[in-house]
Enzyme design. Structure first.
Site, PDB file in Angstrom:
ATOM      1  N   LYS A 179      33.999  49.899  46.137  1.00 62.20           N
ATOM      2  CA  LYS A 179      34.879  49.751  44.979  1.00 62.20           C
ATOM      3  C   LYS A 179      34.401  50.733  43.925  1.00 62.20           C
ATOM      4  O   LYS A 179      33.277  50.639  43.432  1.00 62.20           O
ATOM      5  CB  LYS A 179      34.827  48.331  44.442  1.00 62.20           C
ATOM      6  CG  LYS A 179      35.673  48.151  43.194  1.00 62.20           C
ATOM      7  CD  LYS A 179      35.719  46.709  42.754  1.00 62.20           C
ATOM      8  CE  LYS A 179      36.545  46.561  41.494  1.00 62.20           C
ATOM      9  NZ  LYS A 179      36.590  45.186  41.030  1.00 62.20           N
ATOM     10  N   ARG A 189      43.959  45.387  34.258  1.00 57.93           N
ATOM     11  CA  ARG A 189      43.211  44.801  33.137  1.00 57.93           C
ATOM     12  C   ARG A 189      44.164  44.397  32.014  1.00 57.93           C
ATOM     13  O   ARG A 189      43.902  43.424  31.302  1.00 57.93           O
ATOM     14  CB  ARG A 189      42.132  45.781  32.662  1.00 57.93           C
ATOM     15  CG  ARG A 189      41.046  45.980  33.716  1.00 57.93           C
ATOM     16  CD  ARG A 189      39.982  46.970  33.301  1.00 57.93           C
ATOM     17  NE  ARG A 189      39.095  47.313  34.413  1.00 57.93           N
ATOM     18  CZ  ARG A 189      38.200  48.290  34.386  1.00 57.93           C
ATOM     19  NH1 ARG A 189      38.048  49.019  33.289  1.00 57.93           N
ATOM     20  NH2 ARG A 189      37.444  48.547  35.436  1.00 57.93           N
ATOM     21  N   LYS A 201      32.052  49.943  33.733  1.00 60.37           N
ATOM     22  CA  LYS A 201      31.571  49.265  34.945  1.00 60.37           C
ATOM     23  C   LYS A 201      30.802  50.221  35.862  1.00 60.37           C
ATOM     24  O   LYS A 201      30.597  49.936  37.036  1.00 60.37           O
ATOM     25  CB  LYS A 201      32.757  48.620  35.663  1.00 60.37           C
ATOM     26  CG  LYS A 201      33.484  47.564  34.810  1.00 60.37           C
ATOM     27  CD  LYS A 201      34.461  46.719  35.631  1.00 60.37           C
ATOM     28  CE  LYS A 201      35.080  45.607  34.781  1.00 60.37           C
ATOM     29  NZ  LYS A 201      35.948  44.706  35.561  1.00 60.37           N
ATOM     30  N   GLU A 217      26.777  51.028  51.618  1.00 60.83           N
ATOM     31  CA  GLU A 217      27.375  49.753  51.189  1.00 60.83           C
ATOM     32  C   GLU A 217      27.962  49.013  52.397  1.00 60.83           C
ATOM     33  O   GLU A 217      27.818  47.790  52.518  1.00 60.83           O
ATOM     34  CB  GLU A 217      28.485  49.992  50.155  1.00 60.83           C
ATOM     35  CG  GLU A 217      28.010  50.589  48.830  1.00 60.83           C
ATOM     36  CD  GLU A 217      27.327  49.562  47.922  1.00 60.83           C
ATOM     37  OE1 GLU A 217      27.224  48.383  48.307  1.00 60.83           O
ATOM     38  OE2 GLU A 217      26.883  49.962  46.827  1.00 60.83           O
ATOM     39  N   LYS A 232      38.558  50.600  47.682  1.00 59.30           N
ATOM     40  CA  LYS A 232      39.410  50.422  46.510  1.00 59.30           C
ATOM     41  C   LYS A 232      39.027  51.413  45.430  1.00 59.30           C
ATOM     42  O   LYS A 232      37.833  51.530  45.148  1.00 59.30           O
ATOM     43  CB  LYS A 232      39.220  49.000  45.999  1.00 59.30           C
ATOM     44  CG  LYS A 232      39.941  48.691  44.716  1.00 59.30           C
ATOM     45  CD  LYS A 232      39.577  47.294  44.291  1.00 59.30           C
ATOM     46  CE  LYS A 232      40.176  47.039  42.935  1.00 59.30           C
ATOM     47  NZ  LYS A 232      39.767  45.790  42.379  1.00 59.30           N
ATOM     48  N   SER A 258      46.650  48.754  40.917  1.00 63.34           N
ATOM     49  CA  SER A 258      47.694  48.705  39.896  1.00 63.34           C
ATOM     50  C   SER A 258      48.125  50.080  39.396  1.00 63.34           C
ATOM     51  O   SER A 258      49.318  50.371  39.320  1.00 63.34           O
ATOM     52  CB  SER A 258      47.205  47.845  38.726  1.00 63.34           C
ATOM     53  OG  SER A 258      45.986  48.340  38.203  1.00 63.34           O
ATOM     54  N   TYR A 297      51.017  45.914  45.578  1.00 67.83           N
ATOM     55  CA  TYR A 297      52.051  45.304  44.738  1.00 67.83           C
ATOM     56  C   TYR A 297      53.455  45.592  45.285  1.00 67.83           C
ATOM     57  O   TYR A 297      54.429  45.045  44.820  1.00 67.83           O
ATOM     58  CB  TYR A 297      51.908  45.808  43.286  1.00 67.83           C
ATOM     59  CG  TYR A 297      50.538  45.455  42.737  1.00 67.83           C
ATOM     60  CD1 TYR A 297      50.275  44.174  42.257  1.00 67.83           C
ATOM     61  CD2 TYR A 297      49.480  46.378  42.766  1.00 67.83           C
ATOM     62  CE1 TYR A 297      49.013  43.824  41.811  1.00 67.83           C
ATOM     63  CE2 TYR A 297      48.211  46.033  42.318  1.00 67.83           C
ATOM     64  CZ  TYR A 297      47.987  44.754  41.848  1.00 67.83           C
ATOM     65  OH  TYR A 297      46.728  44.393  41.429  1.00 67.83           O
TER      66      TYR A 297
HETATM   67  C1  PBG Z   1      38.001  42.535  39.002  1.00 65.48           C
HETATM   68  C2  PBG Z   1      39.066  43.272  39.725  1.00 65.48           C
HETATM   69  C3  PBG Z   1      39.704  44.441  39.300  1.00 65.48           C
HETATM   70  C4  PBG Z   1      40.723  44.677  40.224  1.00 65.48           C
HETATM   71  C5  PBG Z   1      40.661  43.681  41.207  1.00 65.48           C
HETATM   72  N1  PBG Z   1      39.613  42.820  40.890  1.00 65.48           N
HETATM   73  C6  PBG Z   1      39.511  45.271  38.079  1.00 65.48           C
HETATM   74  C7  PBG Z   1      38.195  45.799  37.728  1.00 65.48           C
HETATM   75  O1  PBG Z   1      37.256  45.858  38.530  1.00 65.48           O
HETATM   76  O2  PBG Z   1      38.066  46.182  36.563  1.00 65.48           O
HETATM   77  C8  PBG Z   1      41.708  45.811  40.142  1.00 65.48           C
HETATM   78  C9  PBG Z   1      42.979  45.657  40.884  1.00 65.48           C
HETATM   79  C10 PBG Z   1      44.055  46.607  40.486  1.00 65.48           C
HETATM   80  O3  PBG Z   1      43.883  47.510  39.643  1.00 65.48           O
HETATM   81  O4  PBG Z   1      45.167  46.446  41.008  1.00 65.48           O
HETATM   82  N2  PBG Z   1      36.748  42.509  39.496  1.00 65.48           N
END
Ligand code: PBG
Length: 307
Positions: A179, A189, A201, A217, A232, A258, A297
């Protein structure tokens, strides 16, 4: 006949956003066509999707600010609306596969996935304890898969052990293996109101410059007992999807996040591209790269378009 890759509704997981107020439905401004739903509306949505052939859902809670605190207490409060709603959803649709995130950000007053100390550092091992309680509370609702998206070190092994010790041996773990610390999460968010209050993050999510680190990982996740490996975001990381597919036999998932969805919607709204054609191309490319499963989505729209 000569197509090497086919996407089917069966490959897709639809992310959903749950509101506390049972019958509300509020569209997310930066994600046209995607709504935050109260449990009543979500039950209807799931029923519709099941009829269209979408049978897997990843449900995220929208937590009001007054419920948030530093230790994400609400995430394991069995009376909290999210946990009671999950229970109800599984009772009404036992055939639906329900996945949930394990990370502190929706419930954290700091907006981080882990525990934050006084000077802003993330406390890895202190976070594990909270994530463990969260995972057990989620498992107790009857959900099928947990998705640790927090990126703390050692959490897959820790959560597997907690689940097994508490007789939740049937709950699977879809690890957010690779991720990345990505700008593509912006609209998500917005949807959850979960942006970090300070800092970013980057100390726990991966550096977008790295590919080989994803293999480290993945090896750790396999060793610790993951059932699926996820990459991701998806589109800027197709090489990473292919890398994990070539090196591991577990099912590979990719999260078409997203921002990747919003970009296409925004361009389509301006008439700059054809949304349906691009949706198909996006999903095909992620599957072609090696993803067996796609969190997207587009899931419902895709399923409708194939009727
Ligand atoms: C939270 C999380 C996030 C997403 C899924 N779980 C956001 C982040 O890590 O800030 C993002 C999903 C998306 O953007 O569609 N841990």
């Amino acid at each position: 006949m000569v197509s090497e890759t086919v996407v089917s509704a069966n490959d897709l997981i639809l992310p959903l956003f749950l509101l506390e107020k049972p019958s509300s439905a509020i569209e997310i401004a930066s994600m046209p066509g995607i709504y935050r739903l109260g449990v009543e509306s979500m039950l209807n949505e799931i029923e519709e999707c099941l009829k269209l052939g979408i049978s897997s859902f990843d449900i995220f809670p929208v937590v009001e600010e007054h419920h948030k605190d530093k230790t994400a207490t609400k995430s394991y409060d069995l009376n909290f609306f999210y946990l009671t709603a999950l229970k109800r959803i599984k009772q009404e649709f036992p055939e639906a596969c329900i996945m949930t995130d394990v990370a502190m950000d929706p419930y954290s007053s700091d907006g981080h996935d882990g525990l934050v100390d006084e000077i802003g550092n993330i406390l890895n091992d202190g976070s594990l304890e909270i994530l463990g309680k969260m995972a057990l509370a989620l498992a107790d609702t009857g959900i099928d898969i947990i998705g640790p998206s927090d990126m703390m070190d050692g959490r897959v092994g820790y959560l597997r052990e907690e689940l097994d010790l508490n007789n939740f041996t049937d709950v699977s773990i879809m690890s957010y293996t690779a991720k990345y610390a990505s700008g593509f999460y912006g609209p998500f968010r917005d949807a959850l109101d979960s942006a970090p209050k300070s800092g970013d993050k980057k100390t726990y999510q991966m550096d977008p410059a790295n590919q080989r680190e994803a293999l480290i990982e993945a090896d750790l996740d396999v060793e610790e007992g993951a059932d699926f490996l996820m990459v991701k975001p998806a589109l800027s990381y197709l090489d990473v999807i292919k890398l994990l597919k070539d090196n591991h036999d577990l099912p590979i998932a990719a999260y078409n996040v997203s921002g990747e969805y919003s970009m296409v919607c925004a361009a389509a709204e301006k008439g700059w591209l054809d949304k349906k054609q691009v949706m198909n191309e996006v999903l095909l490319s992620i599957k072609r790269a090696g993803a067996d499963i796609i969190l997207t989505y587009y899931a419902k729209e895709f399923a409708k378009s194939t009727l």
